[in-house]
Enzyme design. Sequence first.
Site, short mmCIF file in Angstrom:
data_model
loop_
_atom_site.label_atom_id
_atom_site.label_comp_id
_atom_site.label_asym_id
_atom_site.label_seq_id
_atom_site.Cartn_x
_atom_site.Cartn_y
_atom_site.Cartn_z
N SER A 33 -53.73 20.75 -26.65
CA SER A 33 -55.13 20.09 -27.07
C SER A 33 -55.46 19.29 -25.81
O SER A 33 -54.83 18.24 -25.75
CB SER A 33 -55.07 19.28 -28.23
OG SER A 33 -54.77 20.41 -29.52
N HIS A 64 -59.81 23.83 -27.11
CA HIS A 64 -58.75 24.78 -26.70
C HIS A 64 -59.94 25.87 -26.21
O HIS A 64 -60.62 26.63 -26.94
CB HIS A 64 -58.03 25.65 -27.89
CG HIS A 64 -56.77 24.37 -28.27
ND1 HIS A 64 -55.51 24.96 -27.79
CD2 HIS A 64 -56.83 23.46 -28.89
CE1 HIS A 64 -54.68 23.83 -28.21
NE2 HIS A 64 -55.45 22.89 -28.72
N HIS A 86 -52.42 28.00 -33.61
CA HIS A 86 -51.72 27.23 -34.59
C HIS A 86 -51.68 27.74 -35.78
O HIS A 86 -52.42 28.56 -36.12
CB HIS A 86 -52.34 25.97 -34.50
CG HIS A 86 -52.77 25.31 -33.33
ND1 HIS A 86 -53.66 25.58 -32.68
CD2 HIS A 86 -52.04 24.43 -32.72
CE1 HIS A 86 -53.83 24.86 -31.62
NE2 HIS A 86 -52.74 23.84 -31.58
N TYR A 88 -52.19 26.49 -38.70
CA TYR A 88 -53.22 25.76 -39.29
C TYR A 88 -54.48 26.72 -39.15
O TYR A 88 -55.57 26.80 -40.00
CB TYR A 88 -53.38 24.54 -39.22
CG TYR A 88 -53.84 24.03 -37.58
CD1 TYR A 88 -53.22 23.42 -36.99
CD2 TYR A 88 -55.26 24.39 -37.23
CE1 TYR A 88 -53.41 22.94 -35.63
CE2 TYR A 88 -55.68 23.80 -35.98
CZ TYR A 88 -54.66 23.26 -35.24
OH TYR A 88 -55.14 22.85 -33.98
N GLU A 89 -54.49 27.46 -38.18
CA GLU A 89 -55.91 28.41 -37.97
C GLU A 89 -55.80 29.36 -39.11
O GLU A 89 -56.93 30.38 -39.03
CB GLU A 89 -55.96 28.76 -36.41
CG GLU A 89 -56.06 27.76 -35.37
CD GLU A 89 -56.33 28.15 -33.91
OE1 GLU A 89 -57.00 28.85 -33.64
OE2 GLU A 89 -55.00 28.02 -33.42
N ALA A 116 -50.29 18.24 -27.66
CA ALA A 116 -50.34 16.72 -27.85
C ALA A 116 -49.78 16.39 -28.96
O ALA A 116 -49.59 17.27 -29.89
CB ALA A 116 -51.89 16.44 -28.04
N MET A 219 -48.13 20.15 -34.33
CA MET A 219 -48.23 21.46 -35.22
C MET A 219 -48.45 22.68 -34.19
O MET A 219 -49.12 23.76 -34.61
CB MET A 219 -49.89 21.16 -35.56
CG MET A 219 -50.17 19.93 -36.44
SD MET A 219 -51.88 19.83 -36.91
CE MET A 219 -51.85 18.38 -37.71
N SER A 220 -47.51 22.62 -33.24
CA SER A 220 -47.34 23.77 -32.30
C SER A 220 -46.28 23.88 -31.68
O SER A 220 -45.03 23.31 -31.96
CB SER A 220 -48.54 23.74 -31.38
OG SER A 220 -48.29 22.88 -30.25
N ASN A 243 -51.37 9.45 -30.18
CA ASN A 243 -51.45 8.26 -31.04
C ASN A 243 -50.21 8.19 -31.84
O ASN A 243 -49.04 8.93 -31.50
CB ASN A 243 -52.47 8.73 -32.07
CG ASN A 243 -52.01 9.77 -33.06
OD1 ASN A 243 -50.83 9.92 -33.20
ND2 ASN A 243 -52.91 10.74 -33.17
N HIS A 257 -58.54 13.77 -34.35
CA HIS A 257 -58.64 14.88 -33.30
C HIS A 257 -59.29 14.22 -32.20
O HIS A 257 -58.85 14.52 -30.94
CB HIS A 257 -59.26 16.05 -33.98
CG HIS A 257 -58.96 17.41 -33.02
ND1 HIS A 257 -57.70 17.57 -32.42
CD2 HIS A 257 -59.87 18.03 -32.32
CE1 HIS A 257 -58.10 18.73 -31.63
NE2 HIS A 257 -59.11 19.02 -31.24
N1 LIG Z 1 -49.85 11.83 -36.04
C1 LIG Z 1 -50.18 12.80 -35.25
N2 LIG Z 1 -50.83 12.79 -34.07
C2 LIG Z 1 -50.98 13.78 -33.29
N3 LIG Z 1 -51.60 14.12 -32.25
C3 LIG Z 1 -51.54 15.28 -31.85
N4 LIG Z 1 -50.98 16.10 -32.78
C4 LIG Z 1 -50.69 17.52 -32.77
C5 LIG Z 1 -51.98 18.26 -33.65
N5 LIG Z 1 -53.10 18.51 -32.87
C6 LIG Z 1 -54.11 18.82 -33.77
C7 LIG Z 1 -55.07 17.81 -34.03
O1 LIG Z 1 -55.34 16.85 -33.14
C8 LIG Z 1 -54.96 20.02 -32.88
O2 LIG Z 1 -53.90 21.15 -32.60
C9 LIG Z 1 -50.65 15.33 -33.77
C10 LIG Z 1 -50.11 15.28 -35.12
O3 LIG Z 1 -49.63 16.35 -35.44
N6 LIG Z 1 -49.67 13.92 -35.57
#
Ligand SMILES: Nc1nc2ncn(CCNC(CO)CO)c2c(=O)[nH]1
Length: 289
Positions: A33, A64, A86, A88-89, A116, A219-220, A243, A257
Amino acid sequence: SQTAISYEKCKETADWLLAQTTLRPLVAVVCGSGLGGLGDSLKDAVAFNYQDIPNFPQSTVHGHAGRLVFGKLKGRPCVCMQGRFHLYEGYPIQKITAPMRIFKLLGVKTVILTNAAGGLNEKYKVGDVMIIKDHINMPGFAGCNPLMGPNDERFGTRFPCMSDAYDRELRQLARHVGDELGFGDFMHEGVYCVLGGPSFETIAECRMLRRLGADAVGMSTVHEAIVARHCGLRVFALSLITNQAVMDYDSEEKANHQEVLQTGKVRSEQLASLVSTMVMSMKHDSGDM
Ligand SMILES: Nc1nc2ncn(CCNC(CO)CO)c2c(=O)[nH]1
């Protein structure tokens, strides 16, 4: 449903791509991301929208792009996925990981996975980079594993080893290049835990994952790493910490996001120089680049 993406389907896609470009990439980069910028730095680029590629899934997540870019990073032939898939999609897990098998059939030797992630390790700050040294495959515990179902020996063995999933030499190279580029003070090495998403984790889940030894949560990436290792690709992976996961109940922090994409913009050119310098320095003599 474990709709298997067959060897024949992957080969059809690989052969289609091989017919479209003379480039023969040895390294594949998967951009997470907000990290799609990496693909824009390829020279002599030839790009394909995912929807034009036979049997390729479509990206549905903001941040993406949905393009497969062939080109050169510091003179080295590469292929870059701008946009990945992902759980979740709603994709079957074997669709998410099919690009790894297509890369294998293109002749790729090494896959660089970026994502990310949320920082669970209290030492991590937003914008830090974590080299992934190992993973915790939470969905896998519940049987959501990309290798479930009949094994195709043409890709790999039935029960692949995962204790060496994240290539030690490439992690050492990343640390060395990171130090050379002056990134040392925001680079770490740790354990990445994947969840299904799309909801971000709860405070209790963050605290639990931390206790279980995870340093970052996302998530990936894990699903691709497993399939890449199964078919004998070398894997290097890194997380951009976008974060700090919320660990206490009186915190006002809320994962979102936008914050993920914003942090990606700040670091993406530094990550591009880290990855491109790594690609340039990867061993070529023994041909197992
Ligand atoms: N706390 C937290 N922070 C994160 N930053 C990126 N992602 C990965 C997931 N990214 C998603 C939503 O941004 C898009 O693929 C996460 C996560 O799963 N948890």
